[in-house]
Enzyme design. Sequence first.
Site, PDB file in Angstrom:
ATOM      1  CE1 TYR A 104       4.752   7.051  -4.916  1.00  0.00           C
ATOM      2  CE2 TYR A 104       6.061   8.834  -4.027  1.00  0.00           C
ATOM      3  CZ  TYR A 104       5.626   7.543  -3.964  1.00  0.00           C
ATOM      4  OH  TYR A 104       6.049   6.728  -2.953  1.00  0.00           O
TER       5      TYR A 104
ATOM      6  CG  HIS B 256       6.086   8.756   2.639  1.00  0.00           C
ATOM      7  ND1 HIS B 256       7.259   8.332   3.220  1.00  0.00           N
ATOM      8  CD2 HIS B 256       5.779   7.826   1.706  1.00  0.00           C
ATOM      9  CE1 HIS B 256       7.653   7.202   2.655  1.00  0.00           C
ATOM     10  NE2 HIS B 256       6.767   6.872   1.742  1.00  0.00           N
TER      11      HIS B 256
ATOM     12  CG  ASN C  87      11.294   4.359   1.112  1.00  0.00           C
ATOM     13  OD1 ASN C  87      10.683   5.370   1.438  1.00  0.00           O
ATOM     14  ND2 ASN C  87      10.724   3.349   0.479  1.00  0.00           N
TER      15      ASN C  87
END
Length: 499
Positions: free
Chosen positions: A338, A55, A128
């Site tokens: 993350y 991303h 998403n």
Amino acid sequence: MSTSNRITTTAGTPVPTNETAKTAGKRGPTLLEDYQLIEKLAHQNRERIPERVVHAKGWGAQGTFTVTHDITQYTCASLFSEVGKKTDVLSRWSTVAGESGAADAERDVRGFSLKFYTEEGNWDMVGNNTPIFFIRDGYKFPDFIRTQKRHPKTNLRSPEAMFDFWASHPESVHQVTILMSDRGLPINPMHMNGYGSHTFSMWNKKGERFWVKFHFKTQQGHKHYTNAEAETLIGKTRESYQEDLFNAIDNGHFPKWTMYIQVMPEEEAGQQSYNPFDLTKVWPHDDYPLIEVGELEMNKNPDNYFQMIENAAYSPSNVVPGIGFSPDKMLQARIFSYADAHRYRLGTHYEALPANAPKASVVKHYHKDGAMRFFTNDFDNANAYYEPNQYEAAHTGLEYPEPPLKIDGDANRYDVEDKDIDYVQPRALFELMDQAQRERMFNNYAAAMGPCSDSVKNRWYSVLEKVHPDYAQGVKAAVEALDTDVNTVPITDDTPKEV
């Protein structure tokens, strides 16, 4: 000249000139003592930070979320506590595979992330533009992402690697079907939906737990590019998403989404033919209808993109009381990965940066020191640097604690999912498409699979055959037609001959 508007060094010393370096005479060498020159060049060398592994190319905005419907029967989260309540939000949309310099209008899944600055801390909805994903187990995520990146020898994107991996993981066919359909190439962030994708949980003030799915439906309507339209656009600009988003907000056309949730009572999990915690599956709306929650409006372009969007750090580990996790295996992996990615990319104290700093009235913790410790955290009592302590310093406690998570079964490393179920939902999606939609999807496949070896193509056709015979045949015919076109060239007599 006013001293209130003069250039200084980062230490606050006035800079006499910003035009030339200090030299020994008119023709002499530059002096090492010119610390202003050294500081300027040294900072330029450090202007860039590592781009996101996934991303990397993204666009963002600031805005507001407003509650329009009461869902307090499902959650005690403060941001949903009353109709009309508003919460500040920071958004970021992104492509998955492309680097930071990639074109915006590429066929790819789009990230759809929202940071809600609630009074009880930040809630990050990290999702998403699709309700599902390619894989259901976080153990395979590094392998999957490598197939989307560049080949170590050619340094080119590799369709062979992509379809080779997908053919080995048939659960991916649901997501690949969406990717190759019209929905695989939205024209900009405003014209696509957002989803939490994973199964999360909520609990209310009574201590009742519910499994939930998050949906953000665009109010601008769905619009998509064909491959040909995207190719023409990329020839003109690689920044079409950024241009569309920035200009829309700058001109007062604020994009909006309606937030919904799907709700499953805790005890119903396991009663379905599919695993409700499997990220490659959707919950049918007939069984779990959409429940309207509120409206998201993005209405401000950040004053500094790097500060607010490049430094934005989203993680599904950022939840607030009333919102929790589930046994979703991909979610469990992302909870760690993350936040750890942000610690590597931005630094130990990344959540103190303006984009990530919570706006809660109380922010207290016992994290100590480390690189770039640019804030105090002794909370007015330097003696309270451990916990528990005798100083009545920060302590734990929740008004409505999360109820115990009911789990069962044996610890197991092996995928025990029913493989046949992986074809049911993509079959239903294929059967919903009209013939024109199918033909566009077949052609998109042909463009994507053209460079693949016959062995990979045939393995993928076998996967599609289990979804629907017409699906496999349509893709195969489109690929073979494209192969014929690619392998012929016009000769002087205008008769195509094999090269």
